[in-house]
Design a protein around this motif. Sequence first.
Motif, PDB file in Angstrom:
ATOM      1  N   UNK A 126       0.858  -1.186   0.000  1.00  0.00           N
ATOM      2  CA  UNK A 126       0.000   0.000   0.000  1.00  0.00           C
ATOM      3  C   UNK A 126       0.889   1.228   0.000  1.00  0.00           C
ATOM      4  N   UNK A 127       0.656   2.139  -0.947  1.00  0.00           N
ATOM      5  CA  UNK A 127       1.408   3.383  -1.031  1.00  0.00           C
ATOM      6  C   UNK A 127       0.533   4.534  -0.571  1.00  0.00           C
ATOM      7  N   UNK A 128       1.077   5.380   0.281  1.00  0.00           N
ATOM      8  CA  UNK A 128       0.320   6.522   0.777  1.00  0.00           C
ATOM      9  C   UNK A 128       1.245   7.711   0.979  1.00  0.00           C
ATOM     10  N   UNK A 129       0.662   8.903   0.985  1.00  0.00           N
ATOM     11  CA  UNK A 129       1.422  10.109   1.316  1.00  0.00           C
ATOM     12  C   UNK A 129       1.054  10.600   2.717  1.00  0.00           C
ATOM     13  N   UNK A 130       0.218   9.851   3.412  1.00  0.00           N
ATOM     14  CA  UNK A 130      -0.100  10.180   4.798  1.00  0.00           C
ATOM     15  C   UNK A 130       1.132   9.960   5.674  1.00  0.00           C
ATOM     16  N   UNK A 131       1.121  10.544   6.846  1.00  0.00           N
ATOM     17  CA  UNK A 131       2.268  10.414   7.741  1.00  0.00           C
ATOM     18  C   UNK A 131       2.399   8.980   8.236  1.00  0.00           C
ATOM     19  N   UNK A 132       3.617   8.627   8.640  1.00  0.00           N
ATOM     20  CA  UNK A 132       3.859   7.279   9.152  1.00  0.00           C
ATOM     21  C   UNK A 132       3.022   7.005  10.398  1.00  0.00           C
ATOM     22  N   UNK A 133       2.830   8.022  11.200  1.00  0.00           N
ATOM     23  CA  UNK A 133       2.028   7.861  12.413  1.00  0.00           C
ATOM     24  C   UNK A 133       0.580   7.535  12.070  1.00  0.00           C
ATOM     25  N   UNK A 134       0.016   8.308  11.129  1.00  0.00           N
ATOM     26  CA  UNK A 134      -1.373   8.057  10.713  1.00  0.00           C
ATOM     27  C   UNK A 134      -1.500   6.688  10.046  1.00  0.00           C
ATOM     28  N   UNK A 135      -0.492   6.338   9.235  1.00  0.00           N
ATOM     29  CA  UNK A 135      -0.535   5.056   8.529  1.00  0.00           C
ATOM     30  C   UNK A 135      -0.467   3.885   9.507  1.00  0.00           C
ATOM     31  N   UNK A 136       0.343   4.031  10.551  1.00  0.00           N
ATOM     32  CA  UNK A 136       0.452   2.959  11.541  1.00  0.00           C
ATOM     33  C   UNK A 136      -0.866   2.763  12.278  1.00  0.00           C
ATOM     34  N   UNK A 137      -1.506   3.857  12.656  1.00  0.00           N
ATOM     35  CA  UNK A 137      -2.802   3.767  13.327  1.00  0.00           C
ATOM     36  C   UNK A 137      -3.844   3.142  12.405  1.00  0.00           C
ATOM     37  N   UNK A 138      -3.828   3.572  11.149  1.00  0.00           N
ATOM     38  CA  UNK A 138      -4.779   3.056  10.161  1.00  0.00           C
ATOM     39  C   UNK A 138      -4.563   1.569   9.936  1.00  0.00           C
ATOM     40  N   UNK A 139      -3.306   1.166   9.830  1.00  0.00           N
ATOM     41  CA  UNK A 139      -2.985  -0.235   9.586  1.00  0.00           C
ATOM     42  C   UNK A 139      -3.443  -1.125  10.734  1.00  0.00           C
ATOM     43  N   UNK A 140      -3.238  -0.669  11.959  1.00  0.00           N
ATOM     44  CA  UNK A 140      -3.657  -1.454  13.120  1.00  0.00           C
ATOM     45  C   UNK A 140      -5.180  -1.548  13.203  1.00  0.00           C
ATOM     46  N   UNK A 141      -5.836  -0.420  12.949  1.00  0.00           N
ATOM     47  CA  UNK A 141      -7.300  -0.401  13.053  1.00  0.00           C
ATOM     48  C   UNK A 141      -7.951  -1.264  11.985  1.00  0.00           C
ATOM     49  N   UNK A 142      -7.371  -1.253  10.780  1.00  0.00           N
ATOM     50  CA  UNK A 142      -7.939  -2.021   9.668  1.00  0.00           C
ATOM     51  C   UNK A 142      -7.377  -3.438   9.593  1.00  0.00           C
ATOM     52  N   UNK A 143      -6.396  -3.741  10.492  1.00  0.00           N
ATOM     53  CA  UNK A 143      -5.746  -5.062  10.486  1.00  0.00           C
ATOM     54  C   UNK A 143      -5.199  -5.397   9.096  1.00  0.00           C
ATOM     55  N   UNK A 144      -4.416  -4.465   8.574  1.00  0.00           N
ATOM     56  CA  UNK A 144      -3.906  -4.600   7.210  1.00  0.00           C
ATOM     57  C   UNK A 144      -2.904  -5.736   7.095  1.00  0.00           C
ATOM     58  N   UNK A 145      -3.089  -6.542   6.075  1.00  0.00           N
ATOM     59  CA  UNK A 145      -2.120  -7.571   5.717  1.00  0.00           C
ATOM     60  C   UNK A 145      -1.061  -6.978   4.798  1.00  0.00           C
ATOM     61  N   UNK A 146      -1.415  -5.904   4.113  1.00  0.00           N
ATOM     62  CA  UNK A 146      -0.518  -5.276   3.146  1.00  0.00           C
ATOM     63  C   UNK A 146       0.640  -4.566   3.836  1.00  0.00           C
ATOM     64  N   UNK A 147       1.802  -4.545   3.167  1.00  0.00           N
ATOM     65  CA  UNK A 147       2.935  -3.741   3.631  1.00  0.00           C
ATOM     66  C   UNK A 147       2.666  -2.281   3.264  1.00  0.00           C
ATOM     67  N   UNK A 148       3.024  -1.376   4.148  1.00  0.00           N
ATOM     68  CA  UNK A 148       2.771   0.045   3.920  1.00  0.00           C
ATOM     69  C   UNK A 148       4.078   0.758   3.577  1.00  0.00           C
ATOM     70  N   UNK A 149       4.044   1.516   2.466  1.00  0.00           N
ATOM     71  CA  UNK A 149       5.192   2.327   2.058  1.00  0.00           C
ATOM     72  C   UNK A 149       4.703   3.741   1.766  1.00  0.00           C
ATOM     73  N   UNK A 150       5.661   4.629   1.553  1.00  0.00           N
ATOM     74  CA  UNK A 150       5.321   6.050   1.456  1.00  0.00           C
ATOM     75  C   UNK A 150       5.885   6.666   0.182  1.00  0.00           C
TER      76      UNK A 150
END
Length: 383
Positions: free
Chosen positions: A313-337
């Motif tokens: 998953x590619x995003x321009x959101x901050x790492x902090x927001x992405x980490x919270x989002x990933x935990x809340x959504x239980x993401x299986x995807x790797x997050x990059x910026x």
Amino acid sequence: MKKALFNFSKWFVGILFIFSGLIKANDPIGFGYKLQEYFAVFHMSFLDGWATGIAILLCVLEIVFGALLLLGIFRNFVVKGLLATIIFFTFLTFVSAAFKVVTSCGCFGDAIPLTPWQSFSKDLVLLLLIVYLYLKKDWIKPVTEKPGVQSALFAAVFTASLMFGTFTYNYLPIIDFLPYKVGSNIPENMKIPEGAPVDEYLIMYDLKNKKTGETKTMSDKEYMGKEVWKDDNWEVTGSPSRKLIKKGYDVKIKDLLITDASGTDYTKEIVENPYYSLVVVAYNLNETSENAIANINALALNAAEQFNIRTVLLTSSSARDAEKFSKRMKLFMEVFYADGVPLKSMVRANPGVLLLKNGTIVNKWHYHSLPSFDQFTEKYFSK
């Protein structure tokens, strides 16, 4: 001769307005991004949330005005609308050109990029033609005199143009003019071909005469050629600047950098994966569709378990927001910026999905049209 000039003006203006409206309606989100640039210039950023809606409306107006002009119906309304529209656009393109605040007006979307001065010149020609049509509006003859048929034609044009803009907003552009279109190879689009011309610059010096106070600017070639450096009365002030004198090869993709939260570059690893991989683009996690993300996450899990397909998953959101989002959504995807500009160009959706293989974009989808896992399996993964 007058009749020929009138007919030329009518057909030229009508067709150009329809073409311009259709090109922008093909990519209303992209046109919305361009409007946001103008909103920033005029300190109207409070309209950013309405940018895409305004973009669709402007496209509809262009198409409707152009079509009604050719049909010859509602002529008083049409010529006044055309005049108001072209005055508005001429003002915008003049501001862009004179003050260098928006580098491309977006008049024809990404299909035909124009410089600000080219856009302004085009609008001046249209302004003259539309003023002529306004003065000769009595020469505009309708294809039918029946009010009911005229209203039906208007309704048909308005509805069709509105539906077209709405469709492309929800299901991606019909024709993709961006460098991330299906079939393009991302690594190749990031390279300058061997032997391709490069940008040529002159180094510009600001000079001041110690005795007279006179100032002037000259290039390094002129500075050395005239041996100004030997004259102690002239001194270089400030820092030298660069002036582009000849444009070289324009790299199609020049701003894509994919990193992890610590800043490590993963661009090559992700875009040059020799196997199938899914790239999910959600440039703004605060505004993305969470239902769509949940569905994509389930797809990613199945793809990994059954075919060892990697999903990022590619995003321009901050790492902090992405980490919270990933935990809340239980993401299986790797997050990059990555920066929001290339992400918005990759796919006009938030989120959107690209299927890559060896750097080539095999296909891409708006989340409204994303295939099921079984469809992915049948068409791609099982082959």
